[in-house]
Write an enzyme that holds these catalytic residues in place. Structure first.
Site, PDB file in Angstrom:
ATOM      1  N   THR A  30       0.810  -1.221   0.000  1.00  0.00           N
ATOM      2  CA  THR A  30       0.000   0.000   0.000  1.00  0.00           C
ATOM      3  C   THR A  30       0.845   1.273   0.000  1.00  0.00           C
ATOM      4  OG1 THR A  30      -0.111   0.034   2.421  1.00  0.00           O
ATOM      5  CG2 THR A  30      -1.855  -1.166   1.252  1.00  0.00           C
ATOM      6  N   CYS A  34       2.880   2.947   9.274  1.00  0.00           N
ATOM      7  CA  CYS A  34       2.017   2.964  10.456  1.00  0.00           C
ATOM      8  C   CYS A  34       2.857   2.861  11.721  1.00  0.00           C
ATOM      9  CB  CYS A  34       1.045   1.782  10.446  1.00  0.00           C
ATOM     10  SG  CYS A  34      -0.019   1.673   8.998  1.00  0.00           S
ATOM     11  N   CYS A  38      -1.245   0.325  15.217  1.00  0.00           N
ATOM     12  CA  CYS A  38      -2.290   0.715  14.268  1.00  0.00           C
ATOM     13  C   CYS A  38      -3.499  -0.214  14.385  1.00  0.00           C
ATOM     14  CB  CYS A  38      -1.746   0.677  12.841  1.00  0.00           C
ATOM     15  SG  CYS A  38      -2.933   1.246  11.603  1.00  0.00           S
ATOM     16  N   CYS A  65      -0.177   6.774   7.575  1.00  0.00           N
ATOM     17  CA  CYS A  65      -1.510   6.169   7.708  1.00  0.00           C
ATOM     18  C   CYS A  65      -2.492   7.203   8.253  1.00  0.00           C
ATOM     19  CB  CYS A  65      -1.424   4.970   8.648  1.00  0.00           C
ATOM     20  SG  CYS A  65      -3.008   4.214   9.043  1.00  0.00           S
ATOM     21  N   CYS A  68      -3.919   5.624  12.094  1.00  0.00           N
ATOM     22  CA  CYS A  68      -3.132   5.647  13.333  1.00  0.00           C
ATOM     23  C   CYS A  68      -2.257   6.881  13.474  1.00  0.00           C
ATOM     24  CB  CYS A  68      -2.270   4.390  13.441  1.00  0.00           C
ATOM     25  SG  CYS A  68      -0.904   4.299  12.251  1.00  0.00           S
ATOM     26  N   ASP A 438      21.137  13.325  49.299  1.00  0.00           N
ATOM     27  CA  ASP A 438      19.869  14.004  49.560  1.00  0.00           C
ATOM     28  C   ASP A 438      19.230  13.463  50.832  1.00  0.00           C
ATOM     29  OD1 ASP A 438      17.544  15.707  48.280  1.00  0.00           O
ATOM     30  OD2 ASP A 438      16.651  13.840  49.012  1.00  0.00           O
TER      31      ASP A 438
END
Length: 488
Positions: A30, A34, A38, A65, A68, A438
């Site tokens: 694609t 992502c 996602c 994307c 997401c 401390d």
């Protein structure tokens, strides 16, 4: 981590949000990238490749994307855990140095050649400083498009783009939407004050806001900081102007409202707020290691996800650390408030009671030591510190090498181990800074059955490394800290 394919696949298939920001999943079919968590159905492992940064994904031709929004992931915790060249470069890029000073300016601050910086960033992140800054500009542009009504031309230059055409092309390439389409898709949050920007700051769960906001509120300097209506507010000194931020804790994010005099400061303001709240930390890794000590484990289990409250201005914190030597929290706030009133820059706050920016080292370098209501030795400590900061002999900032900064601080008069380590922890962001002298730490250690002399406590804490600063937060929580009669 992105080179461990099997581990990355498991994280993606289990939608493990702990790894958001550690790596990005690029889907070959694609051409989308992502975050690991996602919500869509994970692609087949053979269709995934893993890259170390959003910039590397964009440079390889993948777009973000729309579900997401990987560009809004928490930052990688690596950059706040390390002090090597790449980590310091990433902190500076996050602070907008490349946009303001270019790659030569970035390299100059780091003490390396531009070619060396480029080579090391490419080797580890798959993208050079220009590509990393471009990815950051794209995210800044998206925030401005979605949360303000500014004209697109103003947004382009505020986000750091050199032209409107470059802005349009980058937004389309990264998000597969035009700027106007991004604005149309954004949820409407109702009317906002002119110049106000409202956004969410993500973090890795768990996050315990009590110590984080409690400490900031308890040590707030009047006029510069305040706790109002369940939110921490403070003024910000920024490269192009100043701002006021309101930070509100929520279960799954920190609400952030910014009023800026110059929108070009947005990226820097967000970066500094994230650093102050330690939002890029990996609390699971921290707590897992600290739980291995059976005497610390109950503290971690009781309130997991403690963060180290830090600062938006490293020189400011160093000055405040000196003012807090050997006095109570209330006295330290009083001393700081006097400095602010006398030397701070006035600001208008239409939404609260903030009145000033904390004075810069340059303004404090000219003060008359006799005007300070401090012991003579501490006057010398303070005036020496601000002079070194103003002249650039001492540099405290995202580019600082932590060990080198410690050595330079220790060489100044009046600086002991406590002051140096608290600056390393709160200002420089060293996650392994430790305060065995401390008093609150020692009392808490004694009550838990831990060794409570500085040498013995340091030896016991070796197993807590590299997260000793977080162990300090857990121990302080048992003693009603913050800061009672601090040593030098």
């Amino acid at each position: 981590m992105h080179t461990d394919t099997e581990r990355c696949v498991r994280a993606v298939q289990s939608k493990d949000a702990r790894f958001d920001g550690w790596f990005f999943t690029a889907v070959l079919t694609t051409r989308i990238y992502c975050r690991p968590s996602c919500p869509v159905v994970p692609p087949k492992p053979e269709n995934m490749t893993f890259l170390p940064s959003a910039a590397a994904c964009q440079q390889a031709g993948f777009r973000a994307c729309k579900r997401c929004r990987p560009d809004t992931s928490p930052g990688s915790p690596q950059w706040n855990q390390r002090t090597d060249l790449v980590a310091r470069a990433m902190r500076l890029i996050g602070d907008g140095v490349v946009d303001r000073e270019g790659v030569p300016g970035l390299a100059g601050r780091l003490g390396y050649s531009a070619r060396q910086v480029e080579r090391q960033l490419l080797a580890e992140l798959g993208a050079g400083p220009l590509a990393l800054a471009r990815a950051q500009r794209a995210q800044t542009a998206r925030i401005l498009v979605e949360t303000t009504g500014l004209p697109m031309a103003d947004i382009a230059f505020a986000a750091g783009f050199s032209s409107i055409r470059t802005f349009n092309d980058t937004v389309r390439e990264v998000f597969a939407l035009s700027p106007s389409e991004l604005r149309t898709r954004a949820p409407r949050n109702g009317a906002t004050a002119p110049g106000a920007i409202t956004l969410r700051l993500p973090f890795r769960a768990p996050l315990n806001p009590d110590n984080l906001f409690g400490h900031l509120a308890a040590t707030a300097v009047p006029g510069v900081e305040e706790w109002r209506d369940g939110a921490y507010r403070r003024t910000l000194r920024l490269p192009y102007g100043h701002g006021i931020v309101t930070l509100t804790p929520a279960p799954d994010h920190i609400g952030c409202r910014l009023l800026l005099t110059d929108q070009r400061d947005l990226t820097v303001a967000i970066s500094r707020c994230r650093r102050m709240l330690d939002l890029d930390a990996d609390p699971v890794a921290v707590d897992e290691q600290l739980r291995a000590d059976p005497l610390l484990a109950p503290l971690v289990d009781k309130a997991p996800g403690r963060r180290v409250p830090r600062t938006v201005d490293e020189p400011e914190f160093a000055v405040r650390a000196v003012l807090g030597q050997q006095v109570s929290t209330a006295a330290a706030r009083t001393h700081a408030a006097r400095l602010v009133t006398a030397h701070g820059e006035p600001v208008d706050d239409p939404e609260g009671g903030l009145t000033h920016l904390f004075p810069s080292p340059e303004s404090l370098a000219a003060l008359d030591p006799e005007a300070l209501a401090l012991p003579r030795s501490r006057r010398t400590t303070l005036t020496t510190l601000v002079r070194e900061l103003a002249e650039g002999t001492l540099v405290l900032g995202p580019e600082s090498d932590w060990d080198e900064a410690r050595a330079r601080l220790m060489a100044l008069p009046g600086f002991g181990p406590w002051t140096v380590e608290v600056i390393a922890m709160r200002a420089l962001g060293d996650p392994d800074a430790f305060l065995p002298t401390d008093l609150g730490m020692r009392r808490a250690a004694q009550e838990l059955g831990l060794p409570h002399t500085p040498a013995a406590l340091t030896a016991r804490a070796a197993s807590w490394r590299p997260w000793r600063a977080y162990a300090v937060q857990y121990l302080w929580a048992t003693d009603d800290h913050p800061i009672n009669f601090l040593p030098a």
